[in-house]
Design a protein around this motif. Structure first.
Motif, PDB file in Angstrom:
ATOM      1  N   GLY A  91     -11.938   7.156  -1.756  1.00 41.03           N
ATOM      2  CA  GLY A  91     -11.290   8.304  -1.443  1.00 41.03           C
ATOM      3  C   GLY A  91      -9.853   8.350  -1.861  1.00 41.03           C
ATOM      4  O   GLY A  91      -9.152   7.345  -2.054  1.00 41.03           O
ATOM      5  N   ARG A  92      -9.136   9.412  -1.293  1.00 37.45           N
ATOM      6  CA  ARG A  92      -7.727   9.654  -1.677  1.00 37.45           C
ATOM      7  C   ARG A  92      -7.120  10.410  -0.475  1.00 37.45           C
ATOM      8  O   ARG A  92      -7.441  11.185   0.038  1.00 37.45           O
ATOM      9  CB  ARG A  92      -7.303   9.924  -2.937  1.00 37.45           C
ATOM     10  CG  ARG A  92      -7.802  11.591  -3.282  1.00 37.45           C
ATOM     11  CD  ARG A  92      -7.365  12.063  -4.680  1.00 37.45           C
ATOM     12  NE  ARG A  92      -8.366  12.900  -5.089  1.00 37.45           N
ATOM     13  CZ  ARG A  92      -9.430  13.053  -5.967  1.00 37.45           C
ATOM     14  NH1 ARG A  92      -9.712  11.704  -6.338  1.00 37.45           N
ATOM     15  NH2 ARG A  92      -9.972  13.677  -6.126  1.00 37.45           N
ATOM     16  N   HIS A  93      -6.063   9.808  -0.150  1.00 39.91           N
ATOM     17  CA  HIS A  93      -5.089  10.537   0.904  1.00 39.91           C
ATOM     18  C   HIS A  93      -4.453  11.830   0.227  1.00 39.91           C
ATOM     19  O   HIS A  93      -4.114  11.846  -0.954  1.00 39.91           O
ATOM     20  CB  HIS A  93      -3.649   9.807   1.555  1.00 39.91           C
ATOM     21  CG  HIS A  93      -4.463   8.512   2.218  1.00 39.91           C
ATOM     22  ND1 HIS A  93      -4.743   7.416   1.653  1.00 39.91           N
ATOM     23  CD2 HIS A  93      -4.427   8.074   3.656  1.00 39.91           C
ATOM     24  CE1 HIS A  93      -5.074   6.394   2.461  1.00 39.91           C
ATOM     25  NE2 HIS A  93      -4.896   7.290   3.643  1.00 39.91           N
ATOM     26  N   ASP A  94      -4.128  12.899   1.270  1.00 38.32           N
ATOM     27  CA  ASP A  94      -3.531  13.910   0.953  1.00 38.32           C
ATOM     28  C   ASP A  94      -2.450  13.830  -0.172  1.00 38.32           C
ATOM     29  O   ASP A  94      -1.388  13.084   0.288  1.00 38.32           O
ATOM     30  CB  ASP A  94      -3.122  14.923   2.049  1.00 38.32           C
ATOM     31  CG  ASP A  94      -4.418  15.508   2.836  1.00 38.32           C
ATOM     32  OD1 ASP A  94      -5.284  15.368   2.374  1.00 38.32           O
ATOM     33  OD2 ASP A  94      -4.131  15.835   4.036  1.00 38.32           O
ATOM     34  N   GLY A  95      -2.161  14.464  -1.097  1.00 39.78           N
ATOM     35  CA  GLY A  95      -0.910  14.330  -1.973  1.00 39.78           C
ATOM     36  C   GLY A  95      -1.127  13.412  -3.109  1.00 39.78           C
ATOM     37  O   GLY A  95      -0.251  13.064  -3.950  1.00 39.78           O
TER      38      GLY A  95
ATOM     39  N   ILE B 145       0.842  -1.388   0.060  1.00 39.73           N
ATOM     40  CA  ILE B 145       0.056   0.025  -0.027  1.00 39.73           C
ATOM     41  C   ILE B 145       0.917   1.444   0.243  1.00 39.73           C
ATOM     42  O   ILE B 145       1.870   1.258   0.531  1.00 39.73           O
ATOM     43  CB  ILE B 145      -0.986   0.059   1.139  1.00 39.73           C
ATOM     44  CG1 ILE B 145      -0.324   0.085   2.612  1.00 39.73           C
ATOM     45  CG2 ILE B 145      -1.972  -1.383   1.140  1.00 39.73           C
ATOM     46  CD1 ILE B 145      -0.904   0.321   3.816  1.00 39.73           C
ATOM     47  N   ASN B 146       0.266   2.239  -0.515  1.00 44.37           N
ATOM     48  CA  ASN B 146       0.941   3.618  -0.580  1.00 44.37           C
ATOM     49  C   ASN B 146      -0.050   4.529  -0.510  1.00 44.37           C
ATOM     50  O   ASN B 146      -1.248   4.578  -1.275  1.00 44.37           O
ATOM     51  CB  ASN B 146       1.604   3.690  -1.808  1.00 44.37           C
ATOM     52  CG  ASN B 146       2.515   5.111  -1.791  1.00 44.37           C
ATOM     53  OD1 ASN B 146       2.976   5.349  -0.570  1.00 44.37           O
ATOM     54  ND2 ASN B 146       2.787   5.529  -2.870  1.00 44.37           N
ATOM     55  N   PRO B 147      -0.197   5.509   0.493  1.00 40.94           N
ATOM     56  CA  PRO B 147       0.946   5.750   1.466  1.00 40.94           C
ATOM     57  C   PRO B 147       0.920   4.702   2.656  1.00 40.94           C
ATOM     58  O   PRO B 147      -0.137   3.865   2.766  1.00 40.94           O
ATOM     59  CB  PRO B 147       0.452   7.150   2.127  1.00 40.94           C
ATOM     60  CG  PRO B 147      -1.070   7.253   2.128  1.00 40.94           C
ATOM     61  CD  PRO B 147      -1.138   6.538   0.846  1.00 40.94           C
ATOM     62  N   PRO B 148       1.843   4.642   3.300  1.00 39.94           N
ATOM     63  CA  PRO B 148       1.812   3.601   4.486  1.00 39.94           C
ATOM     64  C   PRO B 148       0.559   3.867   5.509  1.00 39.94           C
ATOM     65  O   PRO B 148       0.101   4.711   5.601  1.00 39.94           O
ATOM     66  CB  PRO B 148       3.130   4.103   5.140  1.00 39.94           C
ATOM     67  CG  PRO B 148       4.093   4.788   4.231  1.00 39.94           C
ATOM     68  CD  PRO B 148       3.026   5.630   3.427  1.00 39.94           C
ATOM     69  N   SER B 149       0.486   2.716   6.117  1.00 42.30           N
ATOM     70  CA  SER B 149      -0.744   2.526   7.011  1.00 42.30           C
ATOM     71  C   SER B 149      -0.434   3.338   8.079  1.00 42.30           C
ATOM     72  O   SER B 149       0.666   3.669   8.653  1.00 42.30           O
ATOM     73  CB  SER B 149      -0.791   0.897   7.531  1.00 42.30           C
ATOM     74  OG  SER B 149      -1.740   0.830   8.507  1.00 42.30           O
TER      75      SER B 149
END
Length: 171
Positions: free
Chosen positions: A139-143, A34-38
């Motif tokens: 959804g998506r993480h910041d960045g 996974i990316n970003p890390p957990s």
């Protein structure tokens, strides 16, 4: 065998270090995938103690063998972490903890359970589908420009007349 009965952890529970270790062991396989890390890497005994105060942490077993983190949202009960020790999988612990979460949501008058699972972890999507969850959004993480996780919901029967989840939305 230790009874399959969830117990709510208190912020001073001596099981807190064991809960941290269980989550770290259970989520470790994700690291290269996974990316970003957990967020598991930011989890500490202190943050689990805070979760016990601001939400709920439930465990099964003396080690513990399984745990679930619950937090109230406006329209659902959010499952932040669900972990079962590898040697205890297949014994109904996850199902029991999801049933507990559903009971807790009903007690609070919340019509659904919600969780996020990473896009890459298709086997988790399938496991949660078997437990009655359906994908409702991405959804998506910041960045990140592409989705990194999906949002899944389980609508609770006696609180909602329309059991069909809304169409999938991308944030």
């Amino acid at each position: 065998m230790y009874p399959l009965s969830p117990v709510r952890a208190a912020s001073d529970d001596p099981l807190i270090p064991g809960i941290l270790e269980l989550v770290q062991r259970s989520f470790a396989y994700m690291e290269p995938r996974i990316n970003p890390p957990s967020s598991m890497f930011r989890l500490t005994a202190a943050s689990i103690q805070e979760q016990c105060l601001s939400g709920e942490v439930w465990t099964i077993g003396k080690q513990p063998d399984a745990c679930i983190f619950l937090s109230d949202k406006e329209d659902c009960l959010y499952i932040g972490k669900l972990a079962v020790s590898e040697n205890m999988r297949g014994q109904g612990y996850a199902k029991k903890l999801i049933e507990l979460a559903a009971d807790r949501a009903r007690c609070k008058g919340l019509p659904a359970l919600e969780l996020n699972t990473r896009i890459e972890l298709v086997e988790n999507h399938q496991a949660f589908q078997r437990l009655g969850f359906a994908k409702v959004a991405e959804g998506r993480h910041d960045g990140f420009s592409e989705p990194t996780y999906i949002v899944m919901r389980k609508y609770l029967e006696n609180l909602r007349s329309n059991q069909n989840p809304p169409a999938v939305q991308q944030s």
